[in-house]
Every structure is written in structure tokens, then in C-alpha cells.
Design a protein around this motif. Structure first.
Motif, PDB file in Angstrom:
ATOM      1  N   UNK A 205       0.816  -1.211   0.000  1.00  0.00           N
ATOM      2  CA  UNK A 205       0.000   0.000   0.000  1.00  0.00           C
ATOM      3  C   UNK A 205       0.854   1.266   0.000  1.00  0.00           C
ATOM      4  N   UNK A 206       1.657   1.439   1.057  1.00  0.00           N
ATOM      5  CA  UNK A 206       2.375   2.708   1.208  1.00  0.00           C
ATOM      6  C   UNK A 206       3.302   2.964   0.031  1.00  0.00           C
ATOM      7  N   UNK A 207       4.146   1.971  -0.275  1.00  0.00           N
ATOM      8  CA  UNK A 207       5.112   2.145  -1.357  1.00  0.00           C
ATOM      9  C   UNK A 207       4.403   2.464  -2.671  1.00  0.00           C
ATOM     10  N   UNK A 208       3.260   1.844  -2.899  1.00  0.00           N
ATOM     11  CA  UNK A 208       2.578   2.049  -4.183  1.00  0.00           C
ATOM     12  C   UNK A 208       2.001   3.453  -4.294  1.00  0.00           C
ATOM     13  N   UNK A 209       1.438   3.974  -3.213  1.00  0.00           N
ATOM     14  CA  UNK A 209       0.958   5.361  -3.238  1.00  0.00           C
ATOM     15  C   UNK A 209       2.127   6.335  -3.423  1.00  0.00           C
ATOM     16  N   UNK A 210       3.218   6.055  -2.727  1.00  0.00           N
ATOM     17  CA  UNK A 210       4.370   6.957  -2.826  1.00  0.00           C
ATOM     18  C   UNK A 210       4.969   6.919  -4.233  1.00  0.00           C
ATOM     19  N   UNK A 211       4.963   5.744  -4.824  1.00  0.00           N
ATOM     20  CA  UNK A 211       5.500   5.615  -6.184  1.00  0.00           C
ATOM     21  C   UNK A 211       4.667   6.439  -7.169  1.00  0.00           C
ATOM     22  N   UNK A 212       3.362   6.381  -6.971  1.00  0.00           N
ATOM     23  CA  UNK A 212       2.458   7.191  -7.794  1.00  0.00           C
ATOM     24  C   UNK A 212       2.821   8.669  -7.669  1.00  0.00           C
ATOM     25  N   UNK A 213       2.976   9.111  -6.428  1.00  0.00           N
ATOM     26  CA  UNK A 213       3.332  10.512  -6.180  1.00  0.00           C
ATOM     27  C   UNK A 213       4.653  10.871  -6.854  1.00  0.00           C
ATOM     28  N   UNK A 214       5.636   9.994  -6.687  1.00  0.00           N
ATOM     29  CA  UNK A 214       6.956  10.292  -7.263  1.00  0.00           C
ATOM     30  C   UNK A 214       6.902  10.367  -8.778  1.00  0.00           C
ATOM     31  N   UNK A 215       6.115   9.479  -9.378  1.00  0.00           N
ATOM     32  CA  UNK A 215       6.003   9.497 -10.837  1.00  0.00           C
ATOM     33  C   UNK A 215       5.456  10.839 -11.320  1.00  0.00           C
ATOM     34  N   UNK A 216       4.407  11.309 -10.629  1.00  0.00           N
ATOM     35  CA  UNK A 216       3.767  12.557 -11.051  1.00  0.00           C
ATOM     36  C   UNK A 216       4.680  13.751 -10.800  1.00  0.00           C
TER      37      UNK A 216
END
Lengths: 220, 220
Positions: free
Chosen positions: B134-145
Motif C-alpha cells: 500500500x504505502x510504497x505504491x501510493x508513494x510511487x504514484x506521487x513520485x512518478x507525477x
DNA sequence: AATTAATAACTGACTAGTCAGTCATTAATT
DNA sequence: AATTAATGACTGACTAGTCAGTTATTAATT
């Protein structure tokens, strides 16, 4: 001639309460109140469970004592030191935020935040006490300095209440994180650990958002 | 003629696991794992403790199940919806942050964050799973954007790792706060509650800190 | 200085209560 | 009638809290 010091029992009436409280704090932070065994607290403090009950009436009294001793003295010491600084709002603000981190967030005391969060549901009156005696006072300090900066025309005129929370939360969250997730992610490959540039980016971001006239960044 | 429905026992094999999981989640969030009684979980789900054991092997299995079911589906649903949006980084970023808040932070799922923080010490492997899933996946989304915005020259070129954490922490902290302190401060006089302008100030502050060319604020 | 008496810090085995997990029984459904 | 979901009384392991006994330390006596 069998281990003369370490095995013989000691009488150290003065040191016991603080040692027991320290042991209890670290275990409460690690495992929570309910999952912490008093035998373990006593063992970590190097005494028996009976000794624990010489100094604390009950497990709950130990918990309350640990919360009430921790946090308040540090705040008062810090508040006193702050008086002698000037009235440069940006400097004061940096001082408070860095001060909280070095004196609280980065130390064992930072774990109290995690502990309060975890146990607020079970001990609302203890949580309220900590809120009044520690959290509100730090936030009030922040608000005073922010208001000072706004009055001087150095900070933008944003809503001070959410602003002070937004300043504080990244530090608080980091401290909470270090006392919960961090220890269970050791060895997990690097990404999503807290990096060294966290603080630089933190100050950069919030002061650029806060200052009316941010410093120009160096040309690329 | 004595309450025909409510007192008679029901057989609802399909609905039980979800109802038990929901009851368990809310109690784990309120009281923590160790302080939650399985009799109470069963009572809240409207069954007896024996029934709980028809669907879950142990208290720990119930805990794991609750964590593993919660969070992942919401993320995947949200990620899918996000694909169809354009490639305007600021809009995407606002969408993610608002999306997380409305779908997770403001709902019961937000409590999982508090729960994980509180129990990470006792269940490191569960915490690691939630971090990865969960956490890593949300953060990855943020980093991509964020990276997209930096590449387009719209966002300042700051360190993406701490930046994404700094974006996320004020929301996460708010959610954690609402599931711990908030409920024990009802009736406490207004100051230091979370105000409505929190989100406005949040977006104002972070986007002014983030954008290369922030919108001018209205003249005073 | 050596011995003895008094004090209280400290111990850990014990008790009483709690709660996770079990299973014989009940009752709804097919 | 056979099947199985649901129940709740029961058990055994565990732990907060107690207390009779132990021993380090101090004070008094010889």
C-alpha cells in the motif's frame, strides 16, 4: 569468587524509579501498553517485579507517570532558552522546528508521540493531559512566531492555525515513523527510507511557501 | 411473539467474514490488537465467539486478514481511474492527494495507518506487507507525477524522495490524528482542532513551494 | 575493631482473574 | 433425515498484583 558485582543484589532507592520509568517507556513504545509485561519492564530495569510495585501503584500508574514525566521538562527548558533569542521570525521558526527535532523528535521522547497516538483510545484522559501539557504548548509557540512574522510582513498572511499544524506534522510524522515502521524495515531495499535531504527539502519547501519574498534559488 | 427476527439465530455464511473483519478493524483501531477482546469483536458483528472461529483460525489471522483486505483494493481501483486523466502534473498531483484523502484518509481505512503504526513493533511482517502493498505504491504514484512535473519544467527540481514524503505526511498525520487524538478531545475548547481551511492552506503552501512559477496571489 | 541488632530495599512464588481457543450441543436449511 | 452454521459453556495458559521471606546496609553495643 563468583561474579561479585553483577549477581549480588543492590539497594539503590533513588535510581530505581527513573530506571523503571525508562525501561517502561521503551517497552511501551515498542509493544504498546497492553502487550507489555511488567516482568519484562522489571527485568529491563534490572530488578524484580516486586520492586516495581514498591515505586508504582499499578501498571496504569506506571504508564501515567511515564507520560507525565516525559515531554514537559524538555518543553519548559526549550521555551526558556528561546526567550533570549531575538525577534527575527524566520530564525526563531527554524530554531523551534530544529529544536523540537533535536530535543524531542530524534530522541527517545519522540516515541511518546507514537505511544500517545496508539493509546489515546484506551487512555483518553492521559492523552488529553499530554495534549494540553505538551502539544498545545509547542503549537502555541509556533503560532506566536508565525503571527509575529505575518505582522512584520515577512510571512504571507495565511491561516495561522492550519499553518502551524502543517509546519509541525512532517516532523511529528517522521518521529512517529522512526518509532514504528522504521525498525521493521531494516534491510528493506533503500527506497522509501527517510533520506538525509529530508530536512533540507522540508525547510526549502515550507519557507518558500511561507515567505512573502523567498530567496532566489541559484540559476541552473 | 417475542422479537422474531432479532433474537433468532441467523445463518449467513457469505456475509459473516466481511462483517467480522469490519468489526475487528474498528475495534483494533480503537483499542489496539492486544486490548481488543474477541468476544467484543463477535458481539459487534452480531455473532458469538465460536462463529468467529469458523471463519478465522486465530486472533492473529484475523488481524492479518483485516490489514491485507483493507487498502489494497482501494489503491488498485484508484490507480485504474487515474490512467484516464491527462498528463497535467499539477492536476494529477491534486487528484492523487485529494483522492487519497477522500477514498482513504477520511474513511475507516484511514485508521489502518494508525493501526499499523501502533502494531508495527509486534507484527513487523504485517507492517512490511502493508508497506510494500500500500504505502510504497501510493508513494510511487506521487513520485512518478512529481518527476513528470519536474521533467516538464513545471515543478522545481527538488529531491523527489523527501518531496513525495513531505506531500503525503500532512495528510497521513491528519488521518492518524482523527483516529486517535481527535475522539478524545471532543468538547475540548476549539483551539488546536483541525479546521476547515487546513486543506486550502495545505495546497496553497505545498504548490507555492513546488511550482517554478506560482500563481500570483490577489493584491491586498 | 568486631559483633550484633534493627531497618528497609528487594525478591519470587503464589493467587485470583482474564481471555484465546475448543467442542458438545442446538437449530436452521436442504 | 442429513447436513452444517451457529452457539456459549468450558479449559488452560498467562499475567497483574501480593506478601512472606531474604539480604544489603546502617546503627548500636561490646
Amino acid at each position: 569468587m563468583t561474579e561479585p558485582e553483577s549477581t549480588r543484589r543492590q539497594r539503590r532507592k533513588e535510581a530505581r524509579p527513573a530506571e523503571l520509568a525508562a525501561a517502561a517507556l521503551s517497552l511501551f513504545i515498542e509493544k504498546g501498553f497492553a502487550a507489555t509485561r511488567l516482568d519484562e519492564v522489571a527485568a529491563r530495569a534490572g530488578v524484580s517485579k516486586g520492586t516495581l510495585y514498591l515505586y508504582f501503584d499499578s501498571k496504569e500508574a506506571l504508564f501515567k507517570s511515564v507520560i507525565e514525566e516525559g515531554g514537559v521538562p524538555i518543553f519548559e527548558e526549550f521555551e526558556a532558552r528561546l526567550e533570549i533569542l531575538g525577534d527575527d521570525p524566520e530564525r526563531l521558526l527554524r530554531e523551534i522546528l530544529r529544536g523540537w527535532w533535536t530535543k524531542v523528535g530524534a530522541t527517545d521522547l519522540g516515541g511518546i508521540g507514537k505511544l500517545i497516538i496508539a493509546e489515546a483510545g484506551n487512555f483518553p484522559e492521559v492523552a488529553r493531559y499530554h495534549h494540553e501539557a505538551v502539544i498545545v504548548r509547542w503549537m502555541t509557540l509556533l503560532r506566536r512566531v508565525i503571527t509575529l512574522g505575518v505582522d512584520k510582513g515577512i510571512f504571507r498572511s495565511l491561516d495561522v492555525e492550519p499553518l502551524s499544524q502543517l509546519m509541525f506534522f512532517p516532523l511529528l510524522m517522521l518521529s512517529v515513523w522512526k518509532n514504528s515502521m522504521a525498525s521493521c524495515l531494516v534491510g528493506c531495499e533503500a527506497p522509501h527510507q527517510i533520506s538525509d535531504s529530508y530536512f533540507d527539502t522540508y525547510f526549502d519547501l515550507i519557507f518558500r511557501g511561507l515567505l512573502v519574498a523567498p530567496r532566489q534559488e541559484p540559476k541552473e
